[in-house]
Design a protein around this motif. Sequence first.
Motif, mmCIF file in Angstrom:
data_model
loop_
_atom_site.group_PDB
_atom_site.id
_atom_site.type_symbol
_atom_site.label_atom_id
_atom_site.label_comp_id
_atom_site.label_asym_id
_atom_site.label_seq_id
_atom_site.Cartn_x
_atom_site.Cartn_y
_atom_site.Cartn_z
ATOM 1 N N GLY A 20 40.214 33.172 41.657
ATOM 2 C CA GLY A 20 40.477 32.985 40.238
ATOM 3 C C GLY A 20 41.881 32.544 39.890
ATOM 4 N N GLY A 21 42.759 32.493 40.885
ATOM 5 C CA GLY A 21 44.111 32.030 40.608
ATOM 6 C C GLY A 21 44.140 30.544 40.308
ATOM 7 N N GLY A 22 45.288 30.076 39.846
ATOM 8 C CA GLY A 22 45.424 28.668 39.540
ATOM 9 C C GLY A 22 46.664 28.399 38.722
ATOM 10 N N VAL A 23 46.707 27.213 38.157
ATOM 11 C CA VAL A 23 47.832 26.798 37.316
ATOM 12 C C VAL A 23 47.369 26.793 35.871
ATOM 13 N N VAL A 24 48.151 27.412 35.006
ATOM 14 C CA VAL A 24 47.799 27.502 33.593
ATOM 15 C C VAL A 24 49.077 27.354 32.776
ATOM 16 N N GLN A 25 48.933 26.836 31.570
ATOM 17 C CA GLN A 25 50.094 26.701 30.686
ATOM 18 C C GLN A 25 50.425 28.039 30.042
ATOM 19 N N ALA A 26 51.661 28.193 29.687
ATOM 20 C CA ALA A 26 52.081 29.411 28.982
ATOM 21 C C ALA A 26 51.209 29.615 27.749
ATOM 22 N N GLY A 27 50.819 30.874 27.548
ATOM 23 C CA GLY A 27 49.927 31.200 26.449
ATOM 24 C C GLY A 27 48.458 31.186 26.814
ATOM 25 N N GLY A 28 48.159 30.675 27.990
ATOM 26 C CA GLY A 28 46.779 30.583 28.437
ATOM 27 C C GLY A 28 46.273 31.866 29.077
ATOM 28 N N SER A 29 45.053 31.773 29.605
ATOM 29 C CA SER A 29 44.396 32.946 30.197
ATOM 30 C C SER A 29 43.803 32.600 31.552
ATOM 31 N N LEU A 30 43.695 33.627 32.376
ATOM 32 C CA LEU A 30 43.014 33.528 33.667
ATOM 33 C C LEU A 30 42.330 34.853 33.936
ATOM 34 N N ARG A 31 41.244 34.802 34.695
ATOM 35 C CA ARG A 31 40.617 36.039 35.154
ATOM 36 C C ARG A 31 40.559 36.028 36.672
ATOM 37 N N LEU A 32 41.207 37.008 37.259
ATOM 38 C CA LEU A 32 41.168 37.169 38.708
ATOM 39 C C LEU A 32 40.007 38.078 39.081
ATOM 40 N N SER A 33 39.433 37.790 40.234
ATOM 41 C CA SER A 33 38.311 38.586 40.727
ATOM 42 C C SER A 33 38.612 39.071 42.141
ATOM 43 N N CYS A 34 38.200 40.283 42.420
ATOM 44 C CA CYS A 34 38.363 40.859 43.757
ATOM 45 C C CYS A 34 36.994 41.331 44.230
ATOM 46 N N ALA A 35 36.591 40.844 45.398
ATOM 47 C CA ALA A 35 35.289 41.198 45.961
ATOM 48 C C ALA A 35 35.499 42.026 47.225
ATOM 49 N N PRO A 36 35.255 43.318 47.167
ATOM 50 C CA PRO A 36 35.391 44.150 48.364
ATOM 51 C C PRO A 36 34.132 44.089 49.230
ATOM 52 N N SER A 37 34.328 44.312 50.530
ATOM 53 C CA SER A 37 33.180 44.306 51.449
ATOM 54 C C SER A 37 32.470 45.659 51.474
ATOM 55 N N ALA A 38 33.059 46.654 50.812
ATOM 56 C CA ALA A 38 32.431 47.967 50.674
ATOM 57 C C ALA A 38 32.112 48.218 49.210
ATOM 58 N N SER A 39 31.258 49.194 48.973
ATOM 59 C CA SER A 39 30.882 49.504 47.604
ATOM 60 C C SER A 39 32.080 50.015 46.811
ATOM 61 N N LEU A 40 32.155 49.599 45.558
ATOM 62 C CA LEU A 40 33.210 50.094 44.674
ATOM 63 C C LEU A 40 33.178 51.607 44.557
ATOM 64 N N HIS A 41 32.008 52.179 44.723
ATOM 65 C CA HIS A 41 31.872 53.633 44.606
ATOM 66 C C HIS A 41 32.647 54.362 45.700
#
Length: 119
Positions: free
Chosen positions: A8-29
């Motif tokens: 989800g990373g990248g280049v964005v202008q000031a004032g903009g938005s991004l959403r990062l995602s993290c995918a674990p190989s184990a359950s979040l629980h």
Amino acid sequence: QVQLVESGGGVVQAGGSLRLSCAPSASLHSFNATAWYRQAPGEQRELVAVLVSGGITAYAESVKGRFTISKDYNKNRVYLQMSSLKPEDTAVYFCNADQLYDGSHFIYWGQGTQVTVSS
């Protein structure tokens, strides 16, 4: 060994938005805490946001009101929603997870995803 994969990373202008995602190989629980850190060039890695069991969150002062950490158990993902981005938010962002297993804590890190905010 648990793996964490950020995206989800990248280049964005000031004032903009991004959403990062993290995918674990184990359950979040299996994690008692998940977090996002960041590291800018020449700087130490710093905590950005943390989400602990029970849904308690905490944020660095510099991102309060702009960033939101969340989990989706159905998708088994941890997110960092970033809004009103500033050039000083430019850094490599890392997903972090703390797993309590058999009485011991195990800390895992992702490989990082670059966020660049242009002015």
